[in-house]
Design an enzyme around this catalytic site. Structure first.
Site, short mmCIF file in Angstrom:
data_model
loop_
_atom_site.label_atom_id
_atom_site.label_comp_id
_atom_site.label_asym_id
_atom_site.label_seq_id
_atom_site.Cartn_x
_atom_site.Cartn_y
_atom_site.Cartn_z
N ARG A 25 -1.96 3.62 5.50
CA ARG A 25 -2.12 2.73 6.68
C ARG A 25 -1.92 3.48 7.98
O ARG A 25 -1.38 2.92 8.94
CB ARG A 25 -1.15 1.54 6.60
N ASP A 75 -10.98 -2.17 3.79
CA ASP A 75 -9.94 -2.92 3.07
C ASP A 75 -10.35 -3.09 1.62
O ASP A 75 -11.54 -3.15 1.31
CB ASP A 75 -9.71 -4.29 3.71
N TYR A 152 -5.81 -10.95 -6.16
CA TYR A 152 -6.22 -11.66 -4.94
C TYR A 152 -7.37 -12.63 -5.23
O TYR A 152 -7.44 -13.72 -4.68
CB TYR A 152 -6.63 -10.68 -3.84
O1 CP3 Z 1 -4.60 3.27 5.10
C1 CP3 Z 1 -5.40 3.10 6.05
O2 CP3 Z 1 -5.12 3.33 7.25
C2 CP3 Z 1 -6.83 2.70 5.69
C3 CP3 Z 1 -7.16 1.32 5.74
C4 CP3 Z 1 -6.55 0.33 4.75
C5 CP3 Z 1 -6.26 -1.00 5.11
N1 CP3 Z 1 -5.90 -1.69 3.99
C6 CP3 Z 1 -6.37 -1.56 6.47
C7 CP3 Z 1 -5.70 -2.82 6.79
C8 CP3 Z 1 -6.26 0.46 3.39
C9 CP3 Z 1 -6.30 1.69 2.51
C10 CP3 Z 1 -5.87 -0.84 2.92
C11 CP3 Z 1 -5.55 -1.13 1.52
C12 CP3 Z 1 -5.09 -2.48 1.15
N2 CP3 Z 1 -5.48 -3.67 1.66
C13 CP3 Z 1 -4.23 -2.73 0.06
C14 CP3 Z 1 -3.65 -1.68 -0.87
C15 CP3 Z 1 -2.54 -0.91 -0.27
C16 CP3 Z 1 -1.26 -1.71 -0.07
O3 CP3 Z 1 -0.90 -1.88 1.12
O4 CP3 Z 1 -0.64 -2.10 -1.06
C17 CP3 Z 1 -4.03 -4.11 -0.01
C18 CP3 Z 1 -3.16 -4.84 -1.00
C19 CP3 Z 1 -4.86 -4.71 1.00
C20 CP3 Z 1 -5.04 -6.15 1.28
C21 CP3 Z 1 -4.59 -6.52 2.62
N3 CP3 Z 1 -5.23 -6.15 3.77
C22 CP3 Z 1 -3.47 -7.29 2.96
C23 CP3 Z 1 -2.48 -7.89 1.98
C24 CP3 Z 1 -3.44 -7.37 4.35
C25 CP3 Z 1 -2.50 -8.20 5.20
C26 CP3 Z 1 -1.17 -7.58 5.33
C27 CP3 Z 1 -1.06 -6.93 6.67
O5 CP3 Z 1 -0.56 -5.77 6.71
O6 CP3 Z 1 -1.40 -7.57 7.66
C28 CP3 Z 1 -4.53 -6.61 4.84
C29 CP3 Z 1 -4.88 -6.39 6.27
C30 CP3 Z 1 -5.04 -4.97 6.73
N4 CP3 Z 1 -5.69 -3.98 6.04
C31 CP3 Z 1 -4.60 -4.45 7.97
C32 CP3 Z 1 -5.02 -3.10 8.03
C33 CP3 Z 1 -4.86 -2.13 9.16
C34 CP3 Z 1 -3.91 -5.24 9.07
C35 CP3 Z 1 -4.96 -6.08 9.69
C36 CP3 Z 1 -4.83 -6.29 11.16
O7 CP3 Z 1 -5.20 -5.40 11.96
O8 CP3 Z 1 -4.43 -7.40 11.50
#
Ligand code: CP3
Length: 344
Positions: A25, A75, A152
């Site tokens: 992230r 994502d 999910y």
């Molecule tokens: O790592 C990186 O910088 C690359 C981008 C990336 C994102 N999500 C961007 C993101 C990657 C590799 C992911 C993977 C991801 N997404 C996973 C597996 C890794 C982990 O964290 O366990 C999962 C389970 C998801 C699903 C997901 N996406 C959730 C549960 C959420 C909400 C939780 C949160 O942090 O808000 C997201 C949103 C998300 N994906 C954000 C980002 C930067 C935040 C969104 C925002 O900008 O509001």
């Protein structure tokens, strides 16, 4: 001396004097420049599907910190959307999807061949990045592992114990396994296109692997990841693959061979000396630093970072966190971690 990128050297099994570093992230809400670009895009999904802006946020942490790898901004839930699930994000709560709990709902999904209609902007982002990244920076593509994506798709949201997916698995195994197969097939095609577009490494995130026990862990976490790895290795034999079975605990032992992965990513639930002895002995490892150090910083961050670097210094190692950095992290702590790893 090899001119190959440091991450690729570590993934090939080389022990380097200083581990290469990137961060899960690394493009995200702890960075003011990310928040600005996200606001420009409108919302998170619009950002994911806008190749210019998605490439921009991927590059931001590279410019700011000079990480050794960039991870594609996207994502794991884009694949379910490409398969026909409705997907939206609720601010402050997280993802929401239409649910799949029956054969009828499964039948509504699109065939795997249709995913590229939705996912082509992601391949475009990869192409832009492979042109624009500095020569020394490795580009990592990714997807969710089938079990995590299924949790999910079944529940329609994140759940603390993945209860709905476990319930479907136990009550209607045929539907559950057909869903996993569909995701597995889609993931192979999705990652293959990322590789063709320029991803040099791919990573599978099995964020919820820890809730699978015994034969379920083998059948629903390890086996689908092994199928994806085998199919990708057949098509792209030189592309290294990282697998992240988060929460695997003692089941981390033997996973390099069981999955066929070039690197196993460690969460922060395992002891680093144990991981050196039991997991790194079989190949490259990455991870383990608690993300909370990016919030708290200070001497604890420095000493924990040094402890991990030292413990994993006798084998191939890529420095990383045990899970994603959180929005409340202080960007200066990230710099402190990097300086500590690089001995600056
Ligand atoms: O790592 C990186 O910088 C690359 C981008 C990336 C994102 N999500 C961007 C993101 C990657 C590799 C992911 C993977 C991801 N997404 C996973 C597996 C890794 C982990 O964290 O366990 C999962 C389970 C998801 C699903 C997901 N996406 C959730 C549960 C959420 C909400 C939780 C949160 O942090 O808000 C997201 C949103 C998300 N994906 C954000 C980002 C930067 C935040 C969104 C925002 O900008 O509001």
């Amino acid at each position: 001396m090899s001119t190959q990128k440091t991450i690729l050297r570590a993934l090939a099994g080389e022990t380097l004097p200083t581990p290469p570093i990137w961060m899960m992230r690394q493009a995200g809400r702890y960075l003011p420049e990310y928040k600005a670009t996200r606001a420009q895009a409108g919302d998170f999904l619009s950002l994911c599907y806008n190749p210019e802006l998605a490439a921009e946020v991927t590059l931001q942490p590279i410019r700011r910190y000079g990480f050794d790898a960039a991870i594609l901004f996207a994502d794991i839930l884009l694949l379910p959307q490409a398969l026909g699930a409705d997907l939206w994000f609720v601010t402050g709560e997280g993802p929401r999807l239409s649910t799949i709990t029956s054969a009828e709902e499964l039948d509504v999904l699109k065939p795997v061949t249709a995913i590229h209609d939705t996912l082509s902007p992601i391949y475009e982002t990869v192409k832009i990045l492979s042109r624009e990244l500095p020569d020394e920076t490795t580009l990592i593509g990714f997807a969710g592992a089938p079990w995590t994506v299924a949790t999910y798709m079944v529940a329609g949201k994140g759940t603390p114990d993945q209860g709905p997916a476990h319930a479907l698995k136990d009550a209607n195994k045929d539907v559950f396994e057909a869903l996993l197969d569909r995701i597995t097939e889609g993931t192979i095609d999705y990652l293959s296109e990322q590789i063709k577009a320029g991803a040099e490494v791919v990573k599978l995130f099995d964020s919820w692997a820890g809730s699978l026990q015994g034969s379920d862990f083998l059948n629903y976490s390890v086996k689908p990841m092994a199928q994806i790895v085998a199919a990708l290795k057949a098509k792209h034999p030189t592309t290294p693959i990282i697998a992240f079975p988060r929460g695997a605990g003692e089941k981390y032992v033997g996973l390099h061979a069981a999955i066929g992965a070039d690197c196993i990513a460690l969460d922060d639930g395992v002891t680093v000396h144990w991981a050196a002895e039991k997991v790194q002995v079989n190949g490259c490892v990455q991870g383990n630093l608690k993300s909370s150090h990016m919030v708290t910083g200070g001497d604890d961050l420095v000493s924990e970072t040094r402890r991990i670097v030292d413990a994993l210094s006798n084998g191939p190692h890529i420095f990383n966190l045990g899970h994603g950095i959180t929005p409340d992290a202080d960007p200066e702590n990230v710099q402190l971690m990097i300086d500590t790893v690089r001995g600056n």
